[in-house]
Design an enzyme around this catalytic site. Structure first.
Site, PDB file in Angstrom:
ATOM      1  N   HIS A 164      -1.750   4.213   4.463  1.00 46.53           N
ATOM      2  CA  HIS A 164      -1.499   3.750   3.094  1.00 46.53           C
ATOM      3  C   HIS A 164      -2.791   3.118   2.592  1.00 46.53           C
ATOM      4  O   HIS A 164      -3.504   2.466   3.368  1.00 46.53           O
ATOM      5  CB  HIS A 164      -0.423   2.654   3.066  1.00 46.53           C
ATOM      6  N   CYS A 179       1.923  -5.314   3.001  1.00 49.48           N
ATOM      7  CA  CYS A 179       3.093  -4.437   3.089  1.00 49.48           C
ATOM      8  C   CYS A 179       4.380  -5.199   2.783  1.00 49.48           C
ATOM      9  O   CYS A 179       5.340  -4.623   2.276  1.00 49.48           O
ATOM     10  CB  CYS A 179       3.226  -3.843   4.484  1.00 49.48           C
TER      11      CYS A 179
END
Ligand code: ARG
Length: 282
Positions: free
Chosen positions: A177, A275
Protein backbone atom coordinates in the site's frame (compact mmCIF):
# COMPACT_ATOMS: atom_id res chain seq x y z
CA UNK A 1 18.15 23.77 21.30
CA UNK A 2 18.84 24.27 17.63
CA UNK A 3 20.91 21.46 16.23
CA UNK A 4 22.66 21.50 12.91
CA UNK A 5 19.81 20.71 10.65
CA UNK A 6 19.12 20.48 6.94
CA UNK A 7 18.32 23.59 5.00
CA UNK A 8 14.73 22.45 4.71
CA UNK A 9 14.24 22.46 8.48
CA UNK A 10 11.44 24.70 9.70
CA UNK A 11 11.33 25.72 13.34
CA UNK A 12 7.71 26.83 13.12
CA UNK A 13 5.95 23.56 12.38
CA UNK A 14 2.27 24.14 12.95
CA UNK A 15 -0.18 21.44 14.01
CA UNK A 16 -3.60 21.30 12.41
CA UNK A 17 -6.27 19.52 14.46
CA UNK A 18 -7.13 16.26 12.75
CA UNK A 19 -10.38 14.31 12.72
CA UNK A 20 -9.83 10.60 12.37
CA UNK A 21 -11.84 7.41 12.13
CA UNK A 22 -10.61 4.33 14.01
CA UNK A 23 -11.88 0.78 14.56
CA UNK A 24 -11.18 -1.21 17.74
CA UNK A 25 -9.42 -4.52 17.01
CA UNK A 26 -12.01 -6.58 18.94
CA UNK A 27 -11.94 -9.31 16.28
CA UNK A 28 -8.33 -8.89 15.21
CA UNK A 29 -6.32 -11.98 14.34
CA UNK A 30 -4.30 -13.27 11.37
CA UNK A 31 -6.39 -16.03 9.79
CA UNK A 32 -5.45 -15.60 6.11
CA UNK A 33 -2.45 -14.36 4.17
CA UNK A 34 -2.84 -11.47 1.73
CA UNK A 35 0.51 -9.77 2.30
CA UNK A 36 4.01 -11.05 3.13
CA UNK A 37 3.82 -9.87 6.76
CA UNK A 38 0.92 -12.22 7.57
CA UNK A 39 1.60 -15.74 8.92
CA UNK A 40 -1.69 -17.39 9.90
CA UNK A 41 0.25 -20.33 11.37
CA UNK A 42 1.68 -18.03 14.07
CA UNK A 43 -0.44 -17.08 17.08
CA UNK A 44 -1.74 -13.57 17.64
CA UNK A 45 -3.00 -12.03 20.86
CA UNK A 46 -6.13 -9.92 20.48
CA UNK A 47 -5.80 -8.46 23.99
CA UNK A 48 -2.29 -7.19 23.18
CA UNK A 49 -3.57 -5.72 19.92
CA UNK A 50 -6.37 -3.98 21.84
CA UNK A 51 -3.97 -2.53 24.41
CA UNK A 52 -1.58 -1.27 21.72
CA UNK A 53 -4.43 0.19 19.68
CA UNK A 54 -5.73 1.95 22.82
CA UNK A 55 -2.32 3.57 23.28
CA UNK A 56 -2.54 4.99 19.76
CA UNK A 57 -6.11 6.15 20.38
CA UNK A 58 -5.14 7.87 23.64
CA UNK A 59 -2.11 9.51 22.06
CA UNK A 60 -4.33 11.00 19.35
CA UNK A 61 -6.71 12.23 22.05
CA UNK A 62 -3.82 13.86 23.92
CA UNK A 63 -2.79 15.62 20.70
CA UNK A 64 -6.27 17.10 20.54
CA UNK A 65 -7.56 15.10 17.58
CA UNK A 66 -11.26 14.40 17.20
CA UNK A 67 -11.64 10.62 17.10
CA UNK A 68 -14.68 8.87 15.65
CA UNK A 69 -15.23 5.13 15.89
CA UNK A 70 -16.76 2.53 13.62
CA UNK A 71 -18.00 -0.70 15.20
CA UNK A 72 -15.81 -3.69 14.39
CA UNK A 73 -17.58 -6.67 12.85
CA UNK A 74 -16.98 -10.34 13.65
CA UNK A 75 -15.30 -12.21 10.82
CA UNK A 76 -13.51 -9.09 9.56
CA UNK A 77 -10.17 -9.24 11.40
CA UNK A 78 -8.53 -6.58 9.20
CA UNK A 79 -11.25 -4.00 9.87
CA UNK A 80 -8.93 -2.39 12.42
CA UNK A 81 -6.98 -1.00 9.45
CA UNK A 82 -9.43 1.85 8.99
CA UNK A 83 -7.25 3.63 6.42
CA UNK A 84 -8.47 1.10 3.87
CA UNK A 85 -12.12 1.91 4.46
CA UNK A 86 -12.27 4.75 1.92
CA UNK A 87 -10.93 8.18 1.01
CA UNK A 88 -12.64 11.36 2.21
CA UNK A 89 -12.35 14.93 0.98
CA UNK A 90 -14.79 17.86 0.62
CA UNK A 91 -17.45 15.92 2.53
CA UNK A 92 -17.39 13.15 -0.06
CA UNK A 93 -16.41 9.58 0.78
CA UNK A 94 -15.13 7.48 -2.10
CA UNK A 95 -15.79 3.94 -0.95
CA UNK A 96 -13.31 1.06 -0.98
CA UNK A 97 -13.53 -2.02 -3.15
CA UNK A 98 -11.11 -4.59 -1.81
CA UNK A 99 -8.83 -6.70 -3.94
CA UNK A 100 -9.16 -9.83 -1.77
CA UNK A 101 -12.55 -11.39 -0.96
CA UNK A 102 -11.54 -11.83 2.69
CA UNK A 103 -11.85 -8.07 3.12
CA UNK A 104 -14.70 -7.52 0.65
CA UNK A 105 -17.50 -6.86 3.21
CA UNK A 106 -15.46 -4.07 4.80
CA UNK A 107 -16.22 -1.82 1.79
CA UNK A 108 -20.01 -1.68 2.37
CA UNK A 109 -19.54 -1.56 6.16
CA UNK A 110 -17.45 1.60 5.90
CA UNK A 111 -19.77 3.10 3.26
CA UNK A 112 -22.72 2.64 5.61
CA UNK A 113 -20.78 4.43 8.32
CA UNK A 114 -19.88 7.33 5.99
CA UNK A 115 -23.51 7.73 4.90
CA UNK A 116 -24.68 7.79 8.53
CA UNK A 117 -22.03 10.34 9.51
CA UNK A 118 -22.56 13.19 7.11
CA UNK A 119 -20.70 12.09 4.00
CA UNK A 120 -21.93 11.94 0.45
CA UNK A 121 -20.88 8.44 -0.54
CA UNK A 122 -19.53 7.54 -3.98
CA UNK A 123 -19.67 3.84 -4.74
CA UNK A 124 -16.40 2.62 -6.25
CA UNK A 125 -16.25 0.93 -9.63
CA UNK A 126 -12.54 0.07 -9.62
CA UNK A 127 -10.67 -1.92 -7.02
CA UNK A 128 -9.21 0.50 -4.47
CA UNK A 129 -8.19 0.32 -0.83
CA UNK A 130 -8.87 3.88 0.25
CA UNK A 131 -6.32 5.90 2.12
CA UNK A 132 -4.02 2.90 2.14
CA UNK A 133 -3.21 3.92 -1.44
CA UNK A 134 -4.42 7.54 -1.65
CA UNK A 135 -2.65 10.33 0.23
CA UNK A 136 -3.51 14.02 0.05
CA UNK A 137 -0.65 16.53 -0.20
CA UNK A 138 -1.87 20.07 -0.73
CA UNK A 139 -4.26 19.90 -3.65
CA UNK A 140 -2.66 16.80 -5.06
CA UNK A 141 -3.69 13.22 -4.41
CA UNK A 142 -0.76 10.79 -4.50
CA UNK A 143 -2.22 7.49 -5.65
CA UNK A 144 -0.53 4.11 -5.42
CA UNK A 145 -1.01 1.13 -7.68
CA UNK A 146 0.83 -2.11 -8.40
CA UNK A 147 -0.50 -4.42 -5.70
CA UNK A 148 -3.94 -3.35 -4.48
CA UNK A 149 -5.67 -0.31 -6.00
CA UNK A 150 -6.22 -0.39 -9.80
CA UNK A 151 -5.07 2.53 -11.94
CA UNK A 152 -8.76 2.91 -12.91
CA UNK A 153 -9.47 4.10 -9.37
CA UNK A 154 -7.11 7.01 -9.99
CA UNK A 155 -9.40 8.17 -12.81
CA UNK A 156 -12.36 7.86 -10.47
CA UNK A 157 -10.54 10.06 -7.95
CA UNK A 158 -9.91 12.70 -10.62
CA UNK A 159 -13.56 12.72 -11.62
CA UNK A 160 -14.96 12.78 -8.09
CA UNK A 161 -12.62 15.26 -6.42
CA UNK A 162 -11.43 17.41 -9.34
CA UNK A 163 -7.87 17.37 -8.01
CA UNK A 164 -4.54 16.52 -9.58
CA UNK A 165 -3.86 12.79 -9.11
CA UNK A 166 -0.29 11.54 -9.41
CA UNK A 167 0.02 7.81 -10.04
CA UNK A 168 2.88 6.10 -8.19
CA UNK A 169 3.78 2.49 -8.95
CA UNK A 170 4.81 0.24 -6.06
CA UNK A 171 7.23 -2.60 -6.81
CA UNK A 172 8.03 -4.33 -3.48
CA UNK A 173 5.31 -6.72 -2.20
CA UNK A 174 6.21 -5.92 1.43
CA UNK A 175 5.22 -2.31 0.75
CA UNK A 176 1.97 -3.11 -0.99
CA UNK A 177 0.00 0.00 0.00
CA UNK A 178 1.26 3.52 -0.66
CA UNK A 179 0.99 4.34 3.05
CA UNK A 180 3.60 1.68 3.85
CA UNK A 181 6.13 3.32 1.50
CA UNK A 182 5.38 7.03 1.77
CA UNK A 183 4.36 9.36 4.60
CA UNK A 184 2.84 12.82 4.30
CA UNK A 185 4.54 14.95 6.95
CA UNK A 186 3.08 18.29 5.99
CA UNK A 187 0.18 18.52 3.52
CA UNK A 188 0.29 22.38 3.42
CA UNK A 189 0.46 23.31 -0.29
CA UNK A 190 2.87 26.16 0.55
CA UNK A 191 5.53 23.85 1.98
CA UNK A 192 4.57 20.21 1.43
CA UNK A 193 6.79 17.61 3.06
CA UNK A 194 6.84 13.88 2.54
CA UNK A 195 9.08 10.93 3.42
CA UNK A 196 9.46 7.76 1.41
CA UNK A 197 11.34 4.53 0.82
CA UNK A 198 12.97 4.92 -2.62
CA UNK A 199 13.30 1.17 -3.29
CA UNK A 200 9.53 0.71 -3.01
CA UNK A 201 8.86 2.64 -6.25
CA UNK A 202 9.51 2.10 -9.95
CA UNK A 203 12.01 4.47 -11.67
CA UNK A 204 9.35 6.70 -13.26
CA UNK A 205 7.59 7.20 -9.93
CA UNK A 206 10.90 8.00 -8.23
CA UNK A 207 11.66 10.65 -10.85
CA UNK A 208 8.24 12.14 -10.24
CA UNK A 209 8.74 12.22 -6.46
CA UNK A 210 12.19 13.79 -6.80
CA UNK A 211 10.90 16.43 -9.19
CA UNK A 212 7.80 17.32 -7.17
CA UNK A 213 9.21 16.99 -3.65
CA UNK A 214 12.95 17.71 -3.76
CA UNK A 215 14.78 17.31 -0.45
CA UNK A 216 12.25 14.85 0.98
CA UNK A 217 13.15 12.56 3.85
CA UNK A 218 14.36 9.26 2.45
CA UNK A 219 13.94 6.40 4.84
CA UNK A 220 16.23 3.37 4.93
CA UNK A 221 15.32 -0.31 4.81
CA UNK A 222 15.64 -0.81 8.58
CA UNK A 223 13.05 1.87 9.36
CA UNK A 224 10.80 0.71 6.54
CA UNK A 225 11.01 -2.88 7.82
CA UNK A 226 9.16 -1.89 11.01
CA UNK A 227 6.62 0.03 8.90
CA UNK A 228 8.13 3.29 10.16
CA UNK A 229 6.68 5.21 7.22
CA UNK A 230 3.21 4.06 8.16
CA UNK A 231 2.86 7.15 10.31
CA UNK A 232 0.39 9.96 10.91
CA UNK A 233 1.27 13.65 11.02
CA UNK A 234 -0.68 16.79 11.90
CA UNK A 235 1.98 19.01 10.37
CA UNK A 236 3.98 19.17 13.60
CA UNK A 237 3.44 16.00 15.64
CA UNK A 238 4.26 12.79 13.80
CA UNK A 239 3.08 9.51 15.32
CA UNK A 240 5.47 6.75 14.26
CA UNK A 241 6.58 3.23 15.16
CA UNK A 242 8.86 3.41 18.21
CA UNK A 243 11.39 1.18 16.52
CA UNK A 244 11.88 3.53 13.53
CA UNK A 245 14.80 5.35 15.18
CA UNK A 246 16.48 6.67 12.03
CA UNK A 247 13.21 8.15 10.80
CA UNK A 248 12.64 9.62 14.24
CA UNK A 249 15.96 11.47 14.07
CA UNK A 250 15.26 12.77 10.54
CA UNK A 251 11.95 14.13 11.79
CA UNK A 252 13.58 15.94 14.72
CA UNK A 253 16.23 17.39 12.38
CA UNK A 254 13.44 18.93 10.35
CA UNK A 255 11.58 20.44 13.25
CA UNK A 256 8.85 17.82 13.62
CA UNK A 257 7.94 16.31 16.97
CA UNK A 258 7.92 12.50 16.71
CA UNK A 259 5.81 10.40 19.10
CA UNK A 260 6.60 6.68 19.14
CA UNK A 261 4.01 3.94 19.63
CA UNK A 262 4.49 0.18 19.66
CA UNK A 263 1.95 -1.60 17.45
CA UNK A 264 3.97 -4.83 17.14
CA UNK A 265 0.87 -7.02 17.37
CA UNK A 266 -0.86 -5.19 14.54
CA UNK A 267 2.34 -5.39 12.50
CA UNK A 268 1.66 -9.15 12.30
CA UNK A 269 -1.23 -8.27 10.00
CA UNK A 270 0.99 -5.99 7.93
CA UNK A 271 -0.24 -2.69 9.32
CA UNK A 272 0.95 0.12 11.56
CA UNK A 273 -0.03 3.58 12.77
CA UNK A 274 -1.40 4.98 9.51
CA UNK A 275 -3.26 1.79 8.62
CA UNK A 276 -5.27 2.18 11.84
CA UNK A 277 -6.16 5.76 10.96
CA UNK A 278 -8.51 7.21 8.35
CA UNK A 279 -8.57 10.97 8.10
CA UNK A 280 -12.07 12.48 7.86
CA UNK A 281 -12.30 15.66 5.79
CA UNK A 282 -15.87 16.96 5.84
N1 ARG B 1 -3.84 -7.23 6.48
C1 ARG B 1 -4.19 -6.01 5.83
C2 ARG B 1 -4.11 -6.20 4.33
O1 ARG B 1 -3.19 -6.84 3.88
C3 ARG B 1 -3.32 -4.90 6.27
C4 ARG B 1 -3.75 -3.55 5.75
C5 ARG B 1 -2.82 -2.44 6.12
N2 ARG B 1 -3.37 -1.20 5.81
C6 ARG B 1 -2.73 -0.17 5.23
N3 ARG B 1 -3.35 0.97 5.12
N4 ARG B 1 -1.53 -0.30 4.73
O2 ARG B 1 -4.93 -5.72 3.56
Amino acid sequence: MTLTSPESARADRVATRRTVLMCRPDFYTVSYRINPWMHPEDPTDTSVALAQWQTLHDLYASLGYAIELIDPEPGLPDMVYAANGGFTLDGIAYGARFQYPERGPEGPAYMRWFAEHGFEVREPVSVNEGEGDFLLVGDTILAGTGFRSDAGSHDELRRIFDREVLTLRLVNPSFYHLDTALAVLDPDPEHPAIAYLPSAFDPASLDLLEERYPGSVQVDDADAAVLGLNSFSDGRNVVIATRATGFEQSLRDRGFVPHGVDLSELLLGGGGVKCCTLELRR
